[in-house]
Design a protein around this motif. Structure first.
Motif, mmCIF file in Angstrom:
data_model
loop_
_atom_site.group_PDB
_atom_site.id
_atom_site.type_symbol
_atom_site.label_atom_id
_atom_site.label_comp_id
_atom_site.label_asym_id
_atom_site.label_seq_id
_atom_site.Cartn_x
_atom_site.Cartn_y
_atom_site.Cartn_z
ATOM 1 N N ASP A 1 0.789 -2.036 9.113
ATOM 2 C CA ASP A 1 0.278 -3.057 10.038
ATOM 3 C C ASP A 1 -1.212 -3.298 9.815
ATOM 4 O O ASP A 1 -1.668 -4.449 9.732
ATOM 5 C CB ASP A 1 0.505 -2.625 11.491
ATOM 6 N N SER A 2 -1.973 -2.223 9.716
ATOM 7 C CA SER A 2 -3.421 -2.345 9.563
ATOM 8 C C SER A 2 -3.799 -2.918 8.205
ATOM 9 O O SER A 2 -4.684 -3.781 8.102
ATOM 10 C CB SER A 2 -4.085 -0.977 9.760
ATOM 11 N N ILE A 3 -3.136 -2.456 7.157
ATOM 12 C CA ILE A 3 -3.439 -2.938 5.803
ATOM 13 C C ILE A 3 -3.128 -4.425 5.690
ATOM 14 O O ILE A 3 -3.909 -5.204 5.140
ATOM 15 C CB ILE A 3 -2.655 -2.115 4.758
ATOM 16 N N SER A 4 -2.006 -4.831 6.246
ATOM 17 C CA SER A 4 -1.623 -6.239 6.207
ATOM 18 C C SER A 4 -2.573 -7.098 7.035
ATOM 19 O O SER A 4 -3.013 -8.167 6.602
ATOM 20 C CB SER A 4 -0.187 -6.400 6.716
ATOM 21 N N ALA A 5 -2.903 -6.626 8.241
ATOM 22 C CA ALA A 5 -3.767 -7.402 9.132
ATOM 23 C C ALA A 5 -5.157 -7.610 8.535
ATOM 24 O O ALA A 5 -5.813 -8.624 8.810
ATOM 25 C CB ALA A 5 -3.879 -6.705 10.484
ATOM 26 N N PRO B 1 -15.792 8.155 0.017
ATOM 27 C CA PRO B 1 -15.875 7.043 0.972
ATOM 28 C C PRO B 1 -15.684 5.694 0.282
ATOM 29 O O PRO B 1 -15.577 5.593 -0.947
ATOM 30 C CB PRO B 1 -17.299 7.170 1.509
ATOM 31 N N LEU B 2 -15.686 4.664 1.098
ATOM 32 C CA LEU B 2 -15.732 3.295 0.595
ATOM 33 C C LEU B 2 -17.045 3.055 -0.150
ATOM 34 O O LEU B 2 -18.050 3.717 0.118
ATOM 35 C CB LEU B 2 -15.645 2.305 1.754
ATOM 36 N N ALA C 1 -9.496 -0.524 7.774
ATOM 37 C CA ALA C 1 -8.957 -1.482 6.804
ATOM 38 C C ALA C 1 -9.840 -2.719 6.699
ATOM 39 O O ALA C 1 -10.079 -3.239 5.595
ATOM 40 C CB ALA C 1 -7.531 -1.862 7.183
ATOM 41 N N ASN C 2 -10.327 -3.212 7.832
ATOM 42 C CA ASN C 2 -11.235 -4.364 7.805
ATOM 43 C C ASN C 2 -12.536 -4.026 7.080
ATOM 44 O O ASN C 2 -13.067 -4.835 6.304
ATOM 45 C CB ASN C 2 -11.540 -4.827 9.234
ATOM 46 N N LYS C 3 -13.033 -2.833 7.324
ATOM 47 C CA LYS C 3 -14.250 -2.387 6.641
ATOM 48 C C LYS C 3 -14.018 -2.287 5.141
ATOM 49 O O LYS C 3 -14.885 -2.629 4.332
ATOM 50 C CB LYS C 3 -14.682 -1.033 7.215
ATOM 51 N N ALA C 4 -12.818 -1.847 4.753
ATOM 52 C CA ALA C 4 -12.475 -1.754 3.328
ATOM 53 C C ALA C 4 -12.434 -3.132 2.685
ATOM 54 O O ALA C 4 -12.893 -3.314 1.552
ATOM 55 C CB ALA C 4 -11.133 -1.043 3.160
ATOM 56 N N MET C 5 -11.897 -4.112 3.394
ATOM 57 C CA MET C 5 -11.863 -5.467 2.844
ATOM 58 C C MET C 5 -13.280 -6.020 2.690
ATOM 59 O O MET C 5 -13.594 -6.681 1.683
ATOM 60 C CB MET C 5 -11.019 -6.376 3.728
ATOM 61 N N GLN C 6 -14.131 -5.730 3.635
ATOM 62 C CA GLN C 6 -15.526 -6.158 3.524
ATOM 63 C C GLN C 6 -16.208 -5.495 2.327
ATOM 64 O O GLN C 6 -16.971 -6.141 1.597
ATOM 65 C CB GLN C 6 -16.276 -5.826 4.816
#
Length: 341
Positions: free
Chosen positions: A31-35, A281-282, A324-329
């Motif tokens: 759910d988180s990865i997709s969102a 870390p990221l 997940a949002n932080k990873a996309m950023q």
């Protein structure tokens, strides 16, 4: 004034083992990865096994392939509902280099047969194989390549591929060059590379057991180390055909303070292996590796396919969607930085 160069666009992936805690269930991770907007996952075997345990409401053995495949079909459905591709099944470890006739070699090929069944069930066409860290395997490059060729031949009838990754604590293949040479020697059309920003810098530039955090070799200055590493990255860009790169994993690493002990732990894991498991870390989040430089070198090959976040951060804070949002950023910033000349 010259126009700003547009960031290179690539499909994005997130390793299922790199989000949440061991107690978090796979559907919530998906759910988180997709969102957050990722296109795919790396399906980690422990996540599949935990999902299978939950699905059957009992503990399922790691070699119970009938039940793992049944649950795997449900994982395939879950990913399809969330529009997530299962890019790869991982991590298949300690496969190559065992003596002929040994129980370890027999187990390795039995595991391979079982994992191929899982790949069919979950609907992925790629198996990630990490370079072995067993101290008991052969140092013969020819034998290591022959074993990988044999595995590729098992995968080939299913149109499956093998992505070989250098683990920077591996016994005989810790660098991008070593796995590249083995893949070339294996000489199969369905064997390629999984490159990794952590593994590349962690094998040739960084060291968790030194105060400086850098690889320290007698007679080699810091400036010479930097020169040598950049030379290696330049060689990577000019040497590896882009079609040989199946995917690129992304993470940074923390500088260890105090430095890690140089020996192995109670499980026989070397320092870089322990570093890899908990201190990645990221990008742009407190690490010190030259992640942008490694990424830029990979892009210079002409590669424009999958980038996958594989994070193991013991300091990770926030809920899974926030992470997940932080990873996309971080992914987007990495592409902006690596796209610069």
């Amino acid at each position: 004034m010259s126009a700003t160069k547009a960031p290179i666009k690539v499909p994005t992936c997130y390793a299922s083992c790199s989000i949440g805690s061991p107690t978090d269930r796979l559907p919530a991770k998906l759910d988180s990865i997709s969102a957050a907007g990722f296109d795919a996952i790396e399906l980690s075997f422990p996540d599949l096994q935990n999902f299978t345990n939950s699905y059957f409401k009992r503990q399922i053995a790691e070699n119970d392939y009938d039940n793992l495949c049944t649950a795997g079909q449900e994982v395939k459905k879950l990913c399809a509902e969330k529009q997530l591709k299962i890019l790869v099944l991982q991590p298949f470890s300690n496969f190559e280099g065992w003596p002929e006739g040994s129980p370890e070699r027999k187990d390795a090929f039995e595991r391979a047969a079982g994992w191929i069944r899982i790949m069919q069930a979950v609907g992925t066409d790629m198996l990630q194989v990490g370079s072995s860290d067993s101290p008991s395997i052969t140092s013969s490059t020819e034998t290591l390549a022959s074993d990988l060729a044999a595995l590729a031949d098992l995968l080939a009838p299913h149109s499956f591929r093998l992505a070989y990754e250098n683990w920077c604590w591996a016994t005989h293949a810790p660098t991008w060059r070593s796995v590249y040479d083995i893949v070339r020697l294996a000489n199969r059309p369905n064997i390629g590379l999984c490159l990794d920003t952590f593994q590349t810098a962690g094998s040739e530039w960084a060291d968790p057991t030194t105060t400086s955090g850098l690889l320290e070799t007698p007679g080699v200055s810091t400036s010479q180390l930097e020169h040598n590493f950049q030379k290696s990255l330049d060689e990577m860009s000019k040497t590896i055909p882009r079609e040989m790169i199946y995917f690129l994993q992304i993470s940074d690493a923390y500088k260890m303070d105090p430095p890690m002990d140089k020996g192995t732990d109670e499980h026989g894991l070397r320092a870089r292996g322990r570093w890899s498991h908990d201190w990645r870390p990221l990008p742009f989040d407190g690490g010190y590796l030259p992640v942008v430089e490694v990424t830029r070198a990979v892009l210079k090959t002409g590669y424009r396919s999958w980038f996958s976040m594989e994070i193991f951060d013991g300091k990770e804070k926030g809920d899974m969607l926030e992470v997940a949002n932080k990873a996309m950023q971080a992914q987007e910033k990495l592409m902006r930085e690596a796209s610069k000349d």
